[in-house]
Design a protein around this motif. Structure first.
Motif, short mmCIF file in Angstrom:
data_model
loop_
_atom_site.label_atom_id
_atom_site.label_comp_id
_atom_site.label_asym_id
_atom_site.label_seq_id
_atom_site.Cartn_x
_atom_site.Cartn_y
_atom_site.Cartn_z
N ARG A 205 -1.15 86.32 9.70
CA ARG A 205 -0.50 86.01 10.97
C ARG A 205 0.71 86.91 11.20
NH1 ARG A 205 -1.47 81.34 13.69
NH2 ARG A 205 0.70 81.27 14.39
N VAL A 206 1.51 87.11 10.15
CA VAL A 206 2.68 87.97 10.27
C VAL A 206 2.26 89.40 10.58
CG1 VAL A 206 4.63 88.96 8.99
CG2 VAL A 206 4.10 86.52 8.78
N ALA A 207 1.19 89.86 9.93
CA ALA A 207 0.70 91.23 10.18
C ALA A 207 0.27 91.42 11.63
CB ALA A 207 -0.46 91.55 9.23
N LYS A 208 -0.14 90.33 12.27
CA LYS A 208 -0.55 90.41 13.67
C LYS A 208 0.60 90.15 14.63
CE LYS A 208 -5.28 88.87 12.70
NZ LYS A 208 -6.30 87.82 12.95
N GLY A 209 1.82 90.01 14.05
CA GLY A 209 2.98 89.78 14.89
C GLY A 209 3.21 88.33 15.26
N LYS A 210 2.50 87.43 14.62
CA LYS A 210 2.67 86.00 14.91
C LYS A 210 3.61 85.37 13.90
CE LYS A 210 -2.03 85.58 16.77
NZ LYS A 210 -3.33 84.87 16.63
N LYS A 211 4.08 84.17 14.20
CA LYS A 211 4.99 83.45 13.31
C LYS A 211 4.21 82.80 12.17
CE LYS A 211 8.57 79.89 13.29
NZ LYS A 211 9.30 78.87 14.12
N ALA A 212 4.73 82.95 10.95
CA ALA A 212 4.07 82.37 9.78
C ALA A 212 4.19 80.86 9.80
CB ALA A 212 4.67 82.93 8.50
N LYS A 213 3.13 80.20 9.38
CA LYS A 213 3.15 78.75 9.29
C LYS A 213 3.74 78.33 7.95
CE LYS A 213 -0.78 77.70 12.30
NZ LYS A 213 -2.11 77.01 12.37
N GLN A 214 4.42 77.20 7.94
CA GLN A 214 4.99 76.68 6.69
C GLN A 214 3.88 76.16 5.78
OE1 GLN A 214 7.93 73.66 7.30
NE2 GLN A 214 8.46 73.49 5.14
#
Length: 546
Positions: A205-214
């Motif tokens: 998700r981070v690699a796609k520019g999205k916020k990481a989930k906890q």
């Protein structure tokens, strides 16, 4: 309760473990049958079947652990009758007086403990080879009369059949513990796998520019932990059910000791053992292992041999400890009753006129105590530790160890100073910060309580000054140590004393340099700081150039 009834109770408790396991296996099988009967097939049915099989595996493994696990052989020195004739003579004499068979083997250990074991057969119904484990530190601290009481107590367990029945009890405990351990291992594995899966998904998700989930593994492995809780509950029942029997065995063994070794010797031995145990822990932590961080050992034979000197030097402290007997068992499941209650029962017995018997040191029973103490190091210490360099004396060990401790001392003040100045945290840099009037801004970078962080002005300074005093003093002592100007005075009777330059002079009282150091540190941390007194005490290399 006689040996037959104790054996019956132990057998019933062990059968209870198997009954519980069979019931759980039947419940798991019932789930599969019910699911199949209700028409649950395909992928869902296959997953359910796999889950029930995985849950059944630890249960089956625990049930078929047929052999009673034997712990690792204790590290120690096996001694024959030819090696230690006086010790063996005492052992055989007490065995005869107790009306039981003497042990087949004696092993001298490094524990403050004496214990007996028997490798019985057929679940404890047939006797087997016996062993006596005897701690050399116990011999160091007890008189011969007290040792006789300790050994007579252990033989009391032989007489009552306790050592043979222990195989049955140990088997049940080990099997329950094994099943619990396997369920927890399964649960931990599930949690680790789920965490790795979620972390991998978050990275994508981070690699796609999205916020990481906890990461959340709260419910993972819950089924396994539920199964573990079932066995844990039975394990507690198992321990509590055998607890009263175990404590009754201890009281009976105490009475046997008092009959054979005397009332006073038995009571004093019971008082002495917890004192020796705590003293030995202190000795190992504060003396014997002092040099391990710098790969140093005490002189040959002194790793365990110094314990006797500590006991002699701190006799006044030990007198106070003997009066403070533990009034509670070590744990809710400890089979030994509180020492205070055991002593009370023995001291309530009629006087037997044997108070003056065998007052010599128990260690003198050994043919060559110094040789034994040295051999014990070879038997107990690891190969790596035995390869460390031996110091010629304890003072050398103290000096080298404290020098290493001082050189590696890092306080929160070191971290705050390095962060504040962007330079290495040295005493000279700290004194410069103080002289420039920036001490309290530096102090704001220390980890602070909410109350201290909210304080201002003088109130803030009063909050942080005690901590700063200790940390500044540590930095000053480290500076002396780095220049080989710090000396330490070794002592068996108290903590090592640090001696600053000039402490030992004839015209300077012992507390003179210490008072000067404390006053200099206080001056440097005053509301209107003055580092001159502190700089005057320091070596030239530690002060700021003119």
């Amino acid at each position: 309760m006689g040996a037959t009834l104790r054996a019956l109770r132990a057998f019933v408790l062990l059968c209870g473990f198997y009954l519980l396991s069979l019931l759980l296996l039947a419940a798991l099988a019932g789930v599969d049958v019910a699911a199949f009967g209700s028409g649950l097939h395909g992928l869902a049915g296959g997953k359910l079947f796999i889950v029930t099989v995985v849950l059944a595996v630890p249960v089956v493994r625990g049930m078929f652990m047929l052999r009673t696990p034997r712990g690792e052989e204790r590290a120690g020195i096996p001694v024959t009758e030819a090696d230690e004739p006086r010790l063996w003579a005492l052992v055989r004499e007490l065995a005869a007086a107790t009306g039981t068979r003497a042990p087949d083997r004696i092993l001298l250990t490094a524990d403050v403990n004496a214990a007996v074991s028997e490798e019985s057969r057929l679940l404890g119904l047939l006797p087997g080879p016996r062993r006596l484990y005897l701690g050399v530190p116990l011999l160091t601290g007890l008189t011969e009369a007290q040792l006789r009481a300790v050994l007579a107590h252990e033989y009391g367990h032989f007489t009552g059949g306790d050592t043979r029945l222990s195989a049955l009890v140990v088997r049940g405990r080990a099997q329950i513990a094994r099943v619990i351990e396997q369920f927890h291992a399964q649960a931990d594995g599930k949690v680790a796998a789920e965490r790795a899966r979620q972390e991998k998904a978050s990275a994508k998700r981070v690699a796609k520019g999205k916020k990481a989930k906890q990461v959340d593994t709260g419910g993972t492995g819950a089924t396994y932990r539920m199964m573990a809780k079932i066995y844990t509950a039975y394990g507690k029942l198992y321990l509590r059910a055998s607890l009263s029997t175990g404590r009754a065995q201890e009281y009976a063994a105490d009475l046997a000791a008092a009959r054979i070794a005397g009332r006073d010797a038995t009571a004093s031995a019971l008082r002495e053992i917890p004192v020796l145990a705590s003293s030995h822990d202190f000795y190992i932590d504060s003396y014997a292992t002092l040099g391990l961080p710098v790969r140093l050992l005490p002189p040959r034979g002194e790793f365990f041999g110094g314990f006797g000197r500590l006991l002699t030097a701190r006799e006044e402290e030990l007198v106070k400890l003997r009066a403070e007997l533990p009034t509670e068992p070590a744990s809710p499941y400890d089979s030994h009753p509180p020492i205070a209650e055991r002593v009370r029962r023995i001291e309530a017995l009629p006087a037997d006129g044997r108070a003056e018997e065998a007052k010599g040191a128990a260690l003198a029973l050994l043919t060559d105590p110094r040789h034994t103490l040295a051999a014990l190091e070879d038997a107990v210490l690891t190969d790596e530790v035995r390869a460390f360099r031996r110091t010629a004396e304890w003072q050398e060990l103290l000096n080298a160890s404290m020098a290493e401790n001082m050189s590696s001392a890092r306080t929160q003040l070191h971290e705050a100073l390095a962060d504040y100045t962007g330079q290495p945290a040295t005493l000279s840099a700290l004194l410069d910060v103080i002289d420039d009037g920036r001490l309290w801004r530096l102090a704001e970078r220390l980890p602070l309580s909410e109350e201290a962080a909210a304080a201002k002005g003088r109130a803030f300074r009063e909050f942080v000054r005690p901590r700063l005093h200790w940390m500044l003093r540590t930095m000053v002592l480290a500076e002396f140590s780095a220049r080989s100007l710090l000396q330490w005075e070794f002592s068996w009777s108290r903590e090592a004393i640090v001696r600053l330059p000039g402490w030992a002079s004839e015209n300077t009282p012992d507390d003179g340099p210490k008072a000067a150091l404390e006053a200099a540190v206080e001056a440097a941390l005053a509301d209107h700081p003055d580092t001159a007194p502190l700089r005057a005490l320091l070596p030239p290399a530690a002060t700021r150039p003119a």
